[in-house]
Write a protein that holds these residues in place. Structure first.
Motif, PDB file in Angstrom:
ATOM      1  N   ASN A 144       1.601  -0.251  -8.135  1.00  0.00           N
ATOM      2  CA  ASN A 144       0.829   0.296  -9.290  1.00  0.00           C
ATOM      3  C   ASN A 144      -0.487  -0.391  -9.585  1.00  0.00           C
ATOM      4  O   ASN A 144      -1.517   0.065 -10.061  1.00  0.00           O
ATOM      5  CB  ASN A 144       1.587   0.548 -10.491  1.00  0.00           C
ATOM      6  CG  ASN A 144       2.427   1.763 -10.369  1.00  0.00           C
ATOM      7  OD1 ASN A 144       1.968   2.850 -10.791  1.00  0.00           O
ATOM      8  ND2 ASN A 144       3.862   1.571  -9.942  1.00  0.00           N
ATOM      9  N   ILE A 145      -0.124  -1.640  -9.424  1.00  0.00           N
ATOM     10  CA  ILE A 145      -1.510  -2.585  -9.602  1.00  0.00           C
ATOM     11  C   ILE A 145      -2.578  -2.152  -8.720  1.00  0.00           C
ATOM     12  O   ILE A 145      -3.750  -2.121  -9.259  1.00  0.00           O
ATOM     13  CB  ILE A 145      -1.219  -3.894  -9.609  1.00  0.00           C
ATOM     14  CG1 ILE A 145      -0.081  -4.641 -10.694  1.00  0.00           C
ATOM     15  CG2 ILE A 145      -2.319  -4.906  -9.423  1.00  0.00           C
ATOM     16  CD1 ILE A 145       0.340  -5.860 -10.628  1.00  0.00           C
ATOM     17  N   MET A 146      -2.047  -2.072  -7.630  1.00  0.00           N
ATOM     18  CA  MET A 146      -3.394  -1.905  -6.305  1.00  0.00           C
ATOM     19  C   MET A 146      -3.931  -0.653  -6.912  1.00  0.00           C
ATOM     20  O   MET A 146      -5.333  -0.365  -6.491  1.00  0.00           O
ATOM     21  CB  MET A 146      -2.965  -1.725  -5.002  1.00  0.00           C
ATOM     22  CG  MET A 146      -2.463  -3.197  -4.639  1.00  0.00           C
ATOM     23  SD  MET A 146      -3.696  -4.604  -4.944  1.00  0.00           S
ATOM     24  CE  MET A 146      -4.707  -4.290  -3.734  1.00  0.00           C
ATOM     25  N   ARG A 147      -3.271   0.500  -7.131  1.00  0.00           N
ATOM     26  CA  ARG A 147      -3.887   1.690  -7.728  1.00  0.00           C
ATOM     27  C   ARG A 147      -4.982   1.708  -8.733  1.00  0.00           C
ATOM     28  O   ARG A 147      -5.742   2.354  -8.854  1.00  0.00           O
ATOM     29  CB  ARG A 147      -2.678   2.842  -7.724  1.00  0.00           C
ATOM     30  CG  ARG A 147      -3.310   4.208  -7.984  1.00  0.00           C
ATOM     31  CD  ARG A 147      -2.100   5.412  -8.521  1.00  0.00           C
ATOM     32  NE  ARG A 147      -1.761   4.929  -9.705  1.00  0.00           N
ATOM     33  CZ  ARG A 147      -0.503   4.462  -9.888  1.00  0.00           C
ATOM     34  NH1 ARG A 147       0.485   4.185  -8.954  1.00  0.00           N
ATOM     35  NH2 ARG A 147       0.082   4.143 -11.312  1.00  0.00           N
ATOM     36  N   GLU A 148      -4.169   1.058  -9.907  1.00  0.00           N
ATOM     37  CA  GLU A 148      -4.904   0.823 -11.017  1.00  0.00           C
ATOM     38  C   GLU A 148      -6.345  -0.020 -11.056  1.00  0.00           C
ATOM     39  O   GLU A 148      -7.285   0.197 -11.721  1.00  0.00           O
ATOM     40  CB  GLU A 148      -4.119   0.620 -12.264  1.00  0.00           C
ATOM     41  CG  GLU A 148      -2.925   1.433 -12.464  1.00  0.00           C
ATOM     42  CD  GLU A 148      -3.373   2.774 -13.101  1.00  0.00           C
ATOM     43  OE1 GLU A 148      -4.329   2.814 -13.895  1.00  0.00           O
ATOM     44  OE2 GLU A 148      -2.708   3.930 -12.966  1.00  0.00           O
ATOM     45  N   SER A 149      -6.255  -1.187 -10.448  1.00  0.00           N
ATOM     46  CA  SER A 149      -7.241  -2.180 -10.722  1.00  0.00           C
ATOM     47  C   SER A 149      -7.495  -2.796  -9.357  1.00  0.00           C
ATOM     48  O   SER A 149      -8.476  -3.549  -9.419  1.00  0.00           O
ATOM     49  CB  SER A 149      -6.665  -3.224 -11.749  1.00  0.00           C
ATOM     50  OG  SER A 149      -5.714  -3.871 -11.254  1.00  0.00           O
ATOM     51  N   SER A 150      -6.867  -2.621  -8.441  1.00  0.00           N
ATOM     52  CA  SER A 150      -7.280  -3.348  -7.090  1.00  0.00           C
ATOM     53  C   SER A 150      -6.989  -4.783  -7.021  1.00  0.00           C
ATOM     54  O   SER A 150      -7.393  -5.534  -6.429  1.00  0.00           O
ATOM     55  CB  SER A 150      -8.363  -2.858  -6.610  1.00  0.00           C
ATOM     56  OG  SER A 150      -8.905  -1.707  -6.452  1.00  0.00           O
TER      57      SER A 150
END
Length: 220
Positions: A144-150
């Motif tokens: 989820n972190i990589m999708r939301e803020s890279s």
């Protein structure tokens, strides 16, 4: 030459003489202080006789004294045993307290250390989440972190509806300020863009809304 009359002693004379002799004997005994039977009985009754135990047989007094001595010895032994038990218990308590203090000192001296990067932030967040019973896995957080803020902790969304309403999404998991305030996890910084505070607040919100951050696969 005058005639000498012959004295004739009759039986009557003999009895009278015997009476006189007996009377004289009684008088002599009285004069010499002889003790009568009545006097002897009176003297005998004035003597107090103490009972004496037969050799080898204890009296009631002896038995009472021995019982008292035995009871005192038993009481002393019981007190000594109680004192020993109390001392042992106190020693155990001191030992337990010292062990607890040593354990606390070790924990204080050697806290967990996490690297100051995405991997470290996720691992530190998982450690806090475990203590707070917040569900979530490394894979769910990282995805989820990589999708939301890279993986950028300072990322800001300035174009969606939240941005237009003046409360833009920020941080690794793009959390708005009201959500962060409502789901902030105690013990983490009260700063929206702090990596660990942002992750744990988002995971806490996702657990309440979706059951776990692992169940989130899109904007939430």
């Amino acid at each position: 030459m005058p005639r000498i009359s012959t004295l004739r002693i009759t039986r009557s004379h003999q009895i009278a003489a015997a009476v006189l002799v007996a009377a004289g004997s009684v008088t002599a005994i009285a004069a010499t202080g002889g003790t009568s039977e009545a006097q002897t009985s009176a003297a005998r009754s004035s003597v107090s006789v103490e009972p004496v135990a037969a050799a080898g047989i204890p009296t009631a007094k002896d038995a009472a004294e021995k019982a008292a001595e035995q009871k005192a010895a038993e009481s002393a032994a019981a007190k000594k045993a109680a004192d020993r038990a109390a001392a042992h218990k106190a020693a155990e308590t001191r030992s337990d307290k010292q062990a607890a203090n040593r354990s606390t000192e070790r924990k204080a001296v050697t806290p967990k250390k996490f690297s100051n990067n995405l991997d470290g932030w996720i691992r530190e967040s998982l450690d806090i989440m475990k203590k707070k019973n917040i569900p979530g896995s490394y894979e769910g957080l990282h995805r989820n972190i990589m999708r939301e803020s890279s993986g950028n902790p300072n990322a800001v969304n300035d174009w969606d509806i939240n941005a237009r309403n003046g409360i833009p999404s920020k941080g690794l998991l793009q959390v708005i300020q009201p959500t962060f305030d409502a789901y902030h996890v105690k013990g983490t910084p009260k700063k929206l863009t702090d990596p660990v505070a942002n992750i744990t607040a988002a995971a806490n919100y996702a657990a309440d809304r979706y059951g776990s951050i692992d169940n989130v696969d899109s904007a939430y």
